[in-house]
Scaffold this motif. Structure first.
Motif, short mmCIF file in Angstrom:
data_model
loop_
_atom_site.label_atom_id
_atom_site.label_comp_id
_atom_site.label_asym_id
_atom_site.label_seq_id
_atom_site.Cartn_x
_atom_site.Cartn_y
_atom_site.Cartn_z
N PRO A 142 153.12 -2.47 -15.44
CA PRO A 142 154.55 -2.72 -15.21
C PRO A 142 155.41 -2.63 -16.46
N PHE A 143 155.08 -1.71 -17.36
CA PHE A 143 155.93 -1.51 -18.54
C PHE A 143 155.81 -0.06 -19.00
N GLY A 144 156.89 0.42 -19.65
CA GLY A 144 156.97 1.82 -20.05
C GLY A 144 156.37 2.11 -21.41
N GLN A 145 156.52 1.17 -22.34
CA GLN A 145 155.86 1.32 -23.63
C GLN A 145 155.57 -0.03 -24.24
N LEU A 146 154.66 -0.04 -25.20
CA LEU A 146 154.15 -1.28 -25.78
C LEU A 146 154.13 -1.16 -27.29
N GLN A 147 154.78 -2.13 -27.97
CA GLN A 147 154.70 -2.27 -29.42
C GLN A 147 153.86 -3.52 -29.70
N ILE A 148 152.77 -3.37 -30.45
CA ILE A 148 151.83 -4.48 -30.60
C ILE A 148 151.21 -4.47 -31.99
N GLU A 149 150.99 -5.66 -32.52
CA GLU A 149 150.19 -5.77 -33.74
C GLU A 149 148.78 -6.16 -33.32
N ILE A 150 147.80 -5.38 -33.79
CA ILE A 150 146.40 -5.61 -33.44
C ILE A 150 145.72 -6.31 -34.60
N HIS A 151 145.03 -7.41 -34.27
CA HIS A 151 144.32 -8.22 -35.26
C HIS A 151 142.83 -8.10 -34.97
N LEU A 152 142.07 -7.57 -35.90
CA LEU A 152 140.64 -7.32 -35.66
C LEU A 152 139.75 -8.45 -36.14
N TRP A 153 140.32 -9.63 -36.35
CA TRP A 153 139.53 -10.74 -36.87
C TRP A 153 138.32 -11.03 -35.99
N HIS A 154 137.13 -11.03 -36.62
CA HIS A 154 135.88 -11.43 -35.96
C HIS A 154 135.52 -10.53 -34.77
N LYS A 155 135.94 -9.29 -34.80
CA LYS A 155 135.63 -8.36 -33.72
C LYS A 155 134.62 -7.32 -34.20
N SER A 156 133.67 -6.97 -33.34
CA SER A 156 132.73 -5.91 -33.64
C SER A 156 133.30 -4.58 -33.16
N PHE A 157 132.73 -3.48 -33.64
CA PHE A 157 133.26 -2.18 -33.27
C PHE A 157 133.12 -1.93 -31.77
N ASP A 158 132.00 -2.28 -31.18
CA ASP A 158 131.82 -2.02 -29.75
C ASP A 158 132.79 -2.85 -28.91
N GLU A 159 133.15 -4.06 -29.37
CA GLU A 159 134.16 -4.86 -28.67
C GLU A 159 135.53 -4.19 -28.75
N ILE A 160 135.87 -3.71 -29.94
CA ILE A 160 137.16 -3.04 -30.14
C ILE A 160 137.23 -1.78 -29.29
N LEU A 161 136.16 -0.98 -29.30
CA LEU A 161 136.12 0.27 -28.55
C LEU A 161 136.28 0.02 -27.05
N GLU A 162 135.58 -0.97 -26.54
CA GLU A 162 135.67 -1.27 -25.10
C GLU A 162 137.10 -1.67 -24.72
N TRP A 163 137.73 -2.50 -25.56
CA TRP A 163 139.09 -2.94 -25.29
C TRP A 163 140.06 -1.77 -25.37
N TRP A 164 139.90 -0.92 -26.39
CA TRP A 164 140.79 0.23 -26.57
C TRP A 164 140.65 1.22 -25.41
N GLU A 165 139.44 1.48 -24.98
CA GLU A 165 139.23 2.40 -23.87
C GLU A 165 139.81 1.84 -22.56
N MET A 166 139.88 0.52 -22.45
CA MET A 166 140.55 -0.09 -21.30
C MET A 166 142.04 0.22 -21.33
N LEU A 167 142.67 0.14 -22.52
CA LEU A 167 144.08 0.51 -22.66
C LEU A 167 144.29 1.96 -22.24
N GLU A 168 143.42 2.82 -22.71
CA GLU A 168 143.55 4.25 -22.39
C GLU A 168 143.37 4.51 -20.89
N GLU A 169 142.41 3.84 -20.28
CA GLU A 169 142.18 4.02 -18.85
C GLU A 169 143.41 3.60 -18.05
#
Length: 328
Positions: free
Chosen positions: A246-273
């Motif tokens: 329900p939104f046209g565009q998103l401006q966001i600051e991403i904080h990678l504190w205590h995140k592993s690469f596979d966690e980040i990748l899964e979350w990012w691919e969810m955004l893309e999907e």
């Protein structure tokens, strides 16, 4: 009498050459004559620009798979920020997530240079939009972004939320305050706002219903690493239902504190999907400067456009019908 060609053959030949060359240059270059199919010079309407941007981004998705295989070969084996020891892998986590989608409109910074401002795709698309809606989560008494959105549009109204302050920042122009609405709420993945809660927390869907909105044109989120759980809770129901976000565009600051690469990748691919495509990014160098003992830049600003649905940034509004024009 002899013709012009007979009297001046060289002059006539020169005229023919000039005419043929001029006609050749005036004919639009066709796509088949280009070295790369990614670019055309004859098609520059919005659907064509979107189609090219999608093709370019799809190549980046394939390149990401190759980079994971090179340094992994699986996501679990990739370090977010590799240590400085031989053999030194020349990458950081941000190399896997470039802002490679071409905004099909102008890209313009709204708000202060440095901390506070955000990059927006096609603000001109909502400059005259009568029902323009902007939501901003994370104010912290710095409202240069919101103030410039107000100055550069005629009808946009802004709903701001931040439980740690009690108002927008001082940048809001007095003549535009009637287009702002503030509540000391937090954005969360679930509703927790009864009388016992110290921090009233609302989901985005609940706030939309409270405000009588169905869609947000521009959504800004800066909630200090809570974006991972909050956006996951927000987006997954839309993926299940198949409905566009329900939104046209998103401006966001991403904080990678205590995140592993596979966690980040899964979350990012969810955004893309869900249809989100990054068109701008910049590291938070202010944070890095004040944390000089840290060798990692684990905060970054990203701007995304939603390529699903029929929002104003990816589709032209329908032209008014003949009856509507006559009625007006």
């Amino acid at each position: 009498m002899p013709g012009v060609w007979q009297r001046h053959p060289r002059y006539s030949l020169l005229v023919v050459v000039v005419l043929v060359t001029t006609l050749y240059l005036l004919v639009p270059i066709q796509q088949d004559s280009l070295a790369s199919p990614l670019f055309t010079m004859s098609d520059n309407d919005l659907p064509s620009r979107m189609e090219r941007a999608n093709r370019i981004y799809n190549k980046v998705l394939e390149d990401r798979k190759g980079l994971i295989k090179k340094f992994g070969p699986t996501p679990k084996e990739i370090a977010v920020f590799p240590e400085d020891k031989a053999p030194w892998p020349p990458y950081t986590v941000w190399d896997f997530f470039p802002a490679a989608f071409n905004c099909p409109h102008e890209v313009e910074r709204q708000g202060a240079l440095g901390d506070g401002g955000k990059w927006v795709c096609g603000l001109s698309r909502v400059r005259e939009k009568p029902n323009c809606v902007v939501y901003s989560f994370g104010i912290n008494y710095e409202s240069s972004f919101e103030a410039e959105i107000l100055r550069n549009t005629h009808h946009c109204e802004i709903w701001g939320y931040d439980y740690s302050v009690n108002a927008f920042g001082p940048e809001i122009p007095s003549e535009s305050k009637h287009r702002t609405h503030f509540k000391p709420y937090a954005l969360g993945g679930e509703d927790k706002h009864d009388s016992e809660e110290k921090i009233p927390m609302y989901t985005l869907d609940t706030l939309l219903k409270m405000n009588g909105h169905e869609f947000i044109d521009i959504l800004k989120i800066d909630i200090e690493s809570w974006e991972f759980t909050t956006l996951s809770a927000l987006i997954k129901p839309y993926l299940i239902s198949g409905k566009p976000l329900p939104f046209g565009q998103l401006q966001i600051e991403i904080h990678l504190w205590h995140k592993s690469f596979d966690e980040i990748l899964e979350w990012w691919e969810m955004l893309e999907e869900a249809g989100l495509r990054p068109f701008w990014t910049e590291p938070n160098l202010v944070y890095l400067n004040y944390n000089r003992d840290s060798r990692t830049s684990d905060l970054a600003e990203y701007s995304f456009i939603n390529v699903k649905g029929n929002n104003i940034f990816i589709q032209d509004p329908p032209s008014p019908s003949h009856d509507d024009v006559e009625h007006d």
